[in-house]
Design a protein around this motif. Structure first.
Motif, PDB file in Angstrom:
ATOM      1  N   GLY A 200     -11.411   1.257   7.468  1.00 59.06           N
ATOM      2  CA  GLY A 200     -10.662   0.831   6.564  1.00 59.06           C
ATOM      3  C   GLY A 200     -11.606   0.412   5.326  1.00 59.06           C
ATOM      4  O   GLY A 200     -11.397   0.406   3.929  1.00 59.06           O
TER       5      GLY A 200
ATOM      6  N   HIS B  26       0.894  -1.032  -0.033  1.00 58.73           N
ATOM      7  CA  HIS B  26       0.058  -0.118   0.062  1.00 58.73           C
ATOM      8  C   HIS B  26       0.949   1.363  -0.158  1.00 58.73           C
ATOM      9  O   HIS B  26       0.609   2.285  -0.813  1.00 58.73           O
ATOM     10  CB  HIS B  26      -1.041  -0.099   1.233  1.00 58.73           C
TER      11      HIS B  26
ATOM     12  N   SER C 169      -4.931  -4.038  -0.658  1.00 60.33           N
ATOM     13  CA  SER C 169      -6.223  -4.055   0.214  1.00 60.33           C
ATOM     14  C   SER C 169      -6.360  -5.391   0.561  1.00 60.33           C
ATOM     15  O   SER C 169      -7.000  -5.682   1.705  1.00 60.33           O
ATOM     16  CB  SER C 169      -7.198  -3.443  -0.685  1.00 60.33           C
TER      17      SER C 169
ATOM     18  N   PHE D 121      -9.421   2.050   2.387  1.00 60.73           N
ATOM     19  CA  PHE D 121      -8.569   1.414   1.374  1.00 60.73           C
ATOM     20  C   PHE D 121      -9.267   1.335  -0.058  1.00 60.73           C
ATOM     21  O   PHE D 121     -10.515   1.140   0.034  1.00 60.73           O
ATOM     22  CB  PHE D 121      -8.147   0.164   1.738  1.00 60.73           C
TER      23      PHE D 121
END
Lengths: 632, 86
Positions: free
Chosen positions: A238, A165, A188, A177
């Protein structure tokens, strides 16, 4: 630096003083730390604190917003109840492990970047491991090993994802994400896998039901709250609105219930019920609407309290009788007469997890179910409602019925066994007090949900006590009881265990080890032999290359000779005689050479070698003096 | 003692039946008790929510199904003796 104090640090640094203190002071200190953290939280305002640049990135330890605050609040409050429950524990190590665990969970909650998140994530795994190992049984030691291996695997997934990432985006900030299909989203996928392992989402959930029931009485209570709920927290932050999570969550909710019906150990039934509850939260994150995310947050907070209460109840029984299996508990002829208070406090947790009106589960679970309806997900709605039925059956009816009321032997036998096993009536006072405080909070949230709703990240329009909700839930649960009563004999414990996905590393893992030890090792041995032979033949050859070449050529000549002129019966006498003669000559030469080869070769004296080296150096010196250097 | 337990059990079941009946009757009163709060809440999200007593039926049938199906899965496949992994 002074404008903000990390509440996790209160626990982590505070933990190191625990072994120094003694007696009452220690007990007071243990209870004081969560209160200090609570005070710290109440003085906190939203913002970003404690950011430290690290090469190209920024480590942020204090990212405070509504979501992180509400999780921190419930973690700290729960840790107070749990510490009170564990106050009688003499081993300092258990307290230290628990405080490091709580502190690192708070570290995850306030982490503003992925590196500090990972740091606390790993501390959490290691600290929690000791809450299992302190049980000091063979089963707990083995389950602990499996537990940490799974979490290390999860940690590696997370780290791989974080590195990818950071490489892709150039930033380590912890934000939503990217999500989609394709290799571009690999980072991810890895991060999500790491999160899902901690959230105990099937098929990555088996570590929870394997390890939690083997933990210490008080350790298990701590374990129920932090690992899975921090995972829900990072999922909310996330991966909101990821459709995959809706289905994983719905399956998880039903899956846990099915296993809870089968299990024989009270704490294992509750562990599966805990997995099932996680299903609601994961599904809520997947649905991703404001109502659903509020629901997931609220349900995580309520779940921390009521699962702690349930594990406290089962823990009290284990503490006083040394038993947690239904097949053994029912021999005692009903523990209700020994510990009615524990039973009733447990039942408050049971009503909460089942979602009875006026108990905490009702005000949070129905939010998620309602959000499934609002997003028009009929199957998900049915699965979540079905899991609510199952939860009531297992945690609300099966566990209390088989623990406190079931009888299997005659009255006399039961009385004798109970007199032997039940050490004390009711639990130590601190355990009951902890259950009382937790039970009060469960009822308080159920009766006055606004206290919880006010803390949620999004504004709440949801009205839990609409008549339709109350009546629907009451019908659902009351008629579930009728079904349970009819089939209650089917739920009696059986002395069995249930296969789960840990089979793959417990059974198939053993087979893999066998494969490594037998066929793979045999292959390696064979390879080793071949290579050794090859080396030996090189050694043999280099002893005297000229003679060795001659031996090889002669052997070849003998072989060729034999194959071209086989001694057949059809051949004439003369031919055979000449051939025999030639063959003998070759073979004789070969034998002679081989004999000589074995003898030590002619050697020069050591002085000759030294002389040669000196000559070489002189030659080198000459070149150096004339040309300056040997190589340019 | 035994008579007392029996009597108590009878009482408890009396309360249970009353609660069951009350929950079903209460459903009929819901529209009178609470005016719909919003357009969404006025209409049931799914067809089955229109069926009177759906929650009661689902609770009862769901409970039976969960117990029977889980136990069947356990007996046929999942449940093993305690020392299976040793």
């Amino acid at each position: 630096m002074t404008e903000w104090l990390h509440p996790g640090l209160v626990f982590i640094l505070g933990a190191f003083l625990i072994p120094v203190l003694k007696g009452r002071w220690k007990k007071a200190y243990l209870l004081l730390l969560p209160l200090v953290a609570l005070l710290d939280l109440s003085l906190m305002s939203e913002g970003t604190f404690w950011s430290f640049p690290l090469s190209d990135y920024v480590l942020t330890f204090g990212s405070v917003d509504k979501l992180s605050l509400v999780f921190a609040y419930v973690f700290v409050i729960a840790s107070f109840c749990m510490t009170l429950y564990a106050l009688h524990v003499k081993e300092d190590g258990q307290h230290v492990a628990a405080f490091l665990y709580v502190g690192s969970a708070l570290g995850v909650v306030f982490a503003g970047d992925l590196f500090s998140l990972y740091l606390f994530w790993e501390i959490m795994a290691w600290a929690s491991l000791f809450l299992i190992w302190y049980r000091k049984t063979k089963a707990s030691s083995e389950a602990g090993f499996r537990y940490i291996l799974v979490h290390l695997f999860g940690g590696v997934c997370l780290l791989a994802g974080i590195i990818l990432h950071v490489q892709n985006t150039g930033t380590a900030d912890f934000r939503v994400f990217d999500w989609g299909l394709g290799s571009g989203y690999l980072a991810s996928y890895f991060i999500l896998a790491g999160f899902l392992i901690n959230a105990a989402v099937p098929p990555l959930h088996a570590w929870l039901a394997d390890a939690y029931p083997e933990a210490t009485v008080t350790g298990a209570v701590f374990l129920t709250a932090f690992t899975t709920k921090t995972a829900v927290y990072v999922l909310i932050r996330g991966f909101p609105h990821v459709e995959l999570l809706i289905w994983l969550g719905a399956v998880m909710a039903v899956y846990g219930v099915v296993y809870a019906v089968l299990e024989n150990d009270a704490r294992r039934v509750l562990a599966y019920a805990l997995i099932s509850q996680g299903g609601y939260m994961v599904a809520g994150v997947g649905i991703g609407t404001e109502l659903a995310l509020n629901g997931s947050t609220a349900h995580a907070l309520c779940c921390v309290l009521y699962t702690a209460l349930l594990f406290m109840g089962a823990g009290v029984v284990l503490e006083t009788t040394g038993r947690s299996k239904f097949t053994e508990l029912s021999d005692l002829g009903g523990l209700y007469k020994f510990m009615p208070l524990t039973f009733w406090l447990y039942m408050i947790g049971a009503f909460s997890i089942s979602g009875f009106p006026l108990f905490s589960g009702f005000v949070s679970k129905t939010m998620i179910v309602e959000s499934a309806a609002a997003s028009h997900l009929p199957l998900v709605w049915l699965m979540l409602e079905g899991a609510a039925i199952g939860t009531f059956v297992v945690a609300g009816l099966k566990v209390p019925y088989l623990t406190w009321f079931a009888e299997t032997k005659t009255k006399k036998e039961q009385a004798e066994e109970a007199a032997e096993v039940v050490k004390e009536k009711e639990a130590p006072k601190n355990m009951l007090a902890a259950m009382g405080v937790t039970a009060f909070l469960c009822v308080f949230i159920g009766v006055y949900p606004q206290a919880l709703y006010g803390l949620l990240p999004h504004a709440v329009e949801y009205v839990p006590y609409a008549a339709g909700h109350v009546v629907g839930m009451s019908q659902l649960l009351l008629f579930t009881f009728v079904g349970f009563w009819l089939l209650r004999r089917m739920l009696h414990g059986t002395p069995t265990i249930s296969l789960d996905t840990d089979w793959f590393y417990r059974k198939a893992g053993k087979r893999f080890l066998w494969f490594c030890e037998k066929p793979l090792l045999d292959f390696a041995d064979a390879l080793d032999r071949v290579l050794k032979d090859l080396t030996n033949s090189f050694v043999w050859f280099s002893k005297n290359p000229t003679a060795a070449t001659r031996i090889m050529l002669l052997s070849l000549a003998v072989v060729v000779e034999r194959s071209f002129n086989p001694t057949a019966n059809t051949q004439t006498q003369t031919q055979t005689q000449t051939q025999t003669r030639t063959r003998t000559r070759y073979e004789q030469d070969l034998e002679e050479l081989r004999r000589l080869y074995g003898e030590p070769a002619h050697r020069v004296a050591i002085g000759t070698g030294v002389l040669l080296v000196l000559l070489f150096f002189s030659f080198y010196l000459l070149i150096y003096l004339t040309h300056g250097v040997l190589w340019v | 003692m035994k008579m007392e337990t029996k009597k108590r059990q009878k009482q408890l079941f009396g309360i249970l039946y009353a609660c069951l009946a009350a929950s079903v009757v209460a459903e009929l009163l819901v529209p009178l008790l609470s005016p719909p709060l919003s357009h969404e809440q006025a209409h049931a999200a799914f067809v089955w929510q229109e069926i009177p007593g759906f929650s009661a039926i689902y609770g009862f049938v769901g409970c039976i199904l969960i117990i029977v199906v889980s136990k069947a899965l356990g007996h046929r496949w999942l449940q093993k003796e305690v020392n299976y992994y040793d």
